[in-house]
Design an enzyme around this catalytic site. Structure first.
Site, mmCIF file in Angstrom:
data_model
loop_
_atom_site.group_PDB
_atom_site.id
_atom_site.type_symbol
_atom_site.label_atom_id
_atom_site.label_comp_id
_atom_site.label_asym_id
_atom_site.label_seq_id
_atom_site.Cartn_x
_atom_site.Cartn_y
_atom_site.Cartn_z
ATOM 1 N N TYR A 21 59.622 -41.647 -14.255
ATOM 2 C CA TYR A 21 61.078 -41.707 -13.879
ATOM 3 C C TYR A 21 61.880 -40.531 -14.278
ATOM 4 O O TYR A 21 62.765 -40.878 -14.812
ATOM 5 C CB TYR A 21 61.742 -43.101 -14.348
ATOM 6 C CG TYR A 21 60.899 -44.251 -13.425
ATOM 7 C CD1 TYR A 21 61.215 -44.702 -12.467
ATOM 8 C CD2 TYR A 21 60.062 -44.978 -14.266
ATOM 9 C CE1 TYR A 21 60.644 -46.012 -11.855
ATOM 10 C CE2 TYR A 21 59.261 -45.962 -13.960
ATOM 11 C CZ TYR A 21 59.732 -46.468 -12.673
ATOM 12 O OH TYR A 21 59.324 -47.668 -12.017
ATOM 13 N N CYS A 78 93.795 -47.622 -24.050
ATOM 14 C CA CYS A 78 94.180 -47.314 -22.778
ATOM 15 C C CYS A 78 95.332 -48.430 -22.549
ATOM 16 O O CYS A 78 95.328 -49.511 -22.751
ATOM 17 C CB CYS A 78 92.934 -47.539 -21.871
ATOM 18 S SG CYS A 78 93.409 -47.160 -20.193
ATOM 19 N N GLN A 107 72.440 -38.506 -16.722
ATOM 20 C CA GLN A 107 73.317 -39.364 -17.580
ATOM 21 C C GLN A 107 74.862 -39.292 -17.763
ATOM 22 O O GLN A 107 75.215 -38.087 -17.401
ATOM 23 C CB GLN A 107 72.806 -39.141 -18.784
ATOM 24 C CG GLN A 107 70.902 -39.133 -19.162
ATOM 25 C CD GLN A 107 70.721 -40.635 -19.050
ATOM 26 O OE1 GLN A 107 72.016 -41.630 -19.552
ATOM 27 N NE2 GLN A 107 69.427 -41.113 -19.045
ATOM 28 N N CYS A 116 68.138 -48.764 -20.076
ATOM 29 C CA CYS A 116 69.690 -48.905 -19.967
ATOM 30 C C CYS A 116 69.583 -50.425 -19.711
ATOM 31 O O CYS A 116 70.729 -51.122 -19.525
ATOM 32 C CB CYS A 116 70.326 -48.588 -18.683
ATOM 33 S SG CYS A 116 69.333 -48.849 -17.127
#
EC number: 2.1.1.-
Length: 415
Positions: A279, A62, A252, A373
């Site tokens: 969850y 990038c 997600q 996560c």
């Protein structure tokens, strides 16, 4: 200036070195084994020159890399980069005295992220809104024109999103963030950070925002959850179900990573009669799990549970699903409630699931699939389960946030 040898990459993606007087130094955009000349500011260094580059160094993907704070490791070749991600998982487990088989890291493909948070600021005189990400370690904004991490359809919408942001900058204290999700029916945008103490968004600004949303062909625009433009319901497919997303709901970030984690969960649930999905959000795991077992699903967000329940009727061939809105911190599912449960799937936020884990540990559940996560809080919860007689059989690292220091994982516990 100091010449430094980079010894390793730390948990935040910075190179770790020692200064001439033995003090630790953190130098971003470097690689293990490199010798760099750095300008130091306390313990942090900025590379001025790479004196001896690593053979693992590659050209970044990038043009904004190095200034934009979104990515930290684009300059590292794929194989050692993925090995480093797996090592971060191993290190966190080892801090809790845990060892297990760590499977190869699942690597999400570039150009596949469907969910991003874009910051908006006023442009110069006569210019529109600036839209982008924050600079590395700064509140300054990098206006972006490309993003090799993000789905090209979302990148193509950047000019239209910048026009949408303009009306939300009418108050000088506003610093809008556009939480953008690519759905099956178009972009869903929830906007936060708008000053609302002075009467909120004016009628004129709302009208201009609605016009910009229509021109951009967005599915929906909400302001902190309040719908200000709705052309169509944002829809996502989860297993056999089509779910209408509530404003600001969790999803997600990368479909391929979601698919990989769901497949792991379903494989572990084979042969089970009853599964608890804790969850559960809007049903990412719930609906695929219901293809093989009865599912009890619990989630704090009432709108998420409402959306999940509404989608059940349109999903063919599922086993029974029971869902409830429940705060699993204040009111975790008790061990007695899990008496007839064969498998627990748990996907908590970054803070982990300390309270719920205690109840799972006390239960007679034979298998737990932990999705996380945050390897640090996963390891702490894993320690509780292992102390209760579970074995951490294996862990699969999931590189959902490619080129960032973040790593997700799926762990399997049995007893």
């Amino acid at each position: 200036m100091q010449d430094l040898t980079i010894n390793a990459i730390g948990a935040q993606g910075d190179g770790l070195a020692r200064t001439a007087d033995g003090k630790p130094a953190f130098v971003p955009l470097t690689l293990p084994g490199e010798v760099v000349r750095a300008k130091m500011d306390g313990a942090r260094g900025e590379v001025v020159e790479i004196l001896a580059p690593s053979p693992e160094r590659v050209a970044p993907a990038c043009r904004h890399y190095g200034v934009c704070g979104g990515c930290a490791l684009q300059h590292w070749a794929a194989e050692p980069y993925r090995a480093w991600k797996a090592e971060q998982v191993r290190l966190q487990l080892s801090m809790e005295g845990l060892e297990t088989e760590i499977l190869p890291t699942f690597a999400a493909p570039p150009a596949s992220r469907r969910r991003v948070a874009l910051h908006a600021r006023k442009g110069g005189k006569g210019q529109g809104a600036r839209l982008g990400f924050k600079e590395r370690r700064s509140w300054n904004l990098v206006s972006i024109e490309e993003c090799p991490v993000t789905d090209p359809r979302l990148v193509a919408a950047l000019p239209a999103l910048a026009r949408l942001a303009e009306p939300f900058l009418e108050h000088p204290k506003s610093a809008p963030t556009l939480h953008v999700t690519l759905t099956a029916t178009g972009l869903d945008i929830d906007i936060t950070g708008v000053e609302r103490k002075s009467g909120g968004l004016s009628a004129d600004a709302r009208m201009r925002a609605a016009m910009a949303a229509g021109e951009g062909d967005f599915a929906r625009v909400t302001l902190a959850g309040e719908t200000i433009y709705g052309a169509r319901q944002p829809l996502v497919k989860l297993g056999q179900a089509v779910v209408a997303l509530p404003p600001g709901s969790f999803l997600q970030a990368v479909p391929a990573a979601e698919k990989a984690m769901v497949e792991l969960a379903v494989a572990e649930a084979q042969g089970a009669s009853r599964v608890a999905d804790l969850y559960c959000g809007v049903g990412t795991f719930t609906f695929p799990l219901a293809e093989v077992a009865q599912v009890y699903a619990a989630e704090m967000s009432a709108p998420a549970i409402t959306a999940l329940k509404a989608a059940i009727g349109g999903a063919p061939g599922l086993k029974p699903i029971t869902a409830e809105a429940r705060d699993l911190v204040r009111r975790p599912v008790l061990s007695t409630e899990l008496a007839k449960t064969d498998v627990v799937v748990i996907d908590p936020p970054r803070a982990g699931a300390a309270e719920q884990t205690v109840e799972i540990a006390k239960s007679k559940v034979a298998k737990v699939l932990g999705v996380s996560c945050n390897p640090q809080t996963f390891a702490k919860d894993a320690r509780v389960l292992v102390d209760a007689g579970f074995k951490l059989v294996r862990v699969t690292p999931v590189d959902q946030f490619v080129w960032s220091p973040h790593i997700e994982l799926v762990g399997v516990f049995t007893r």
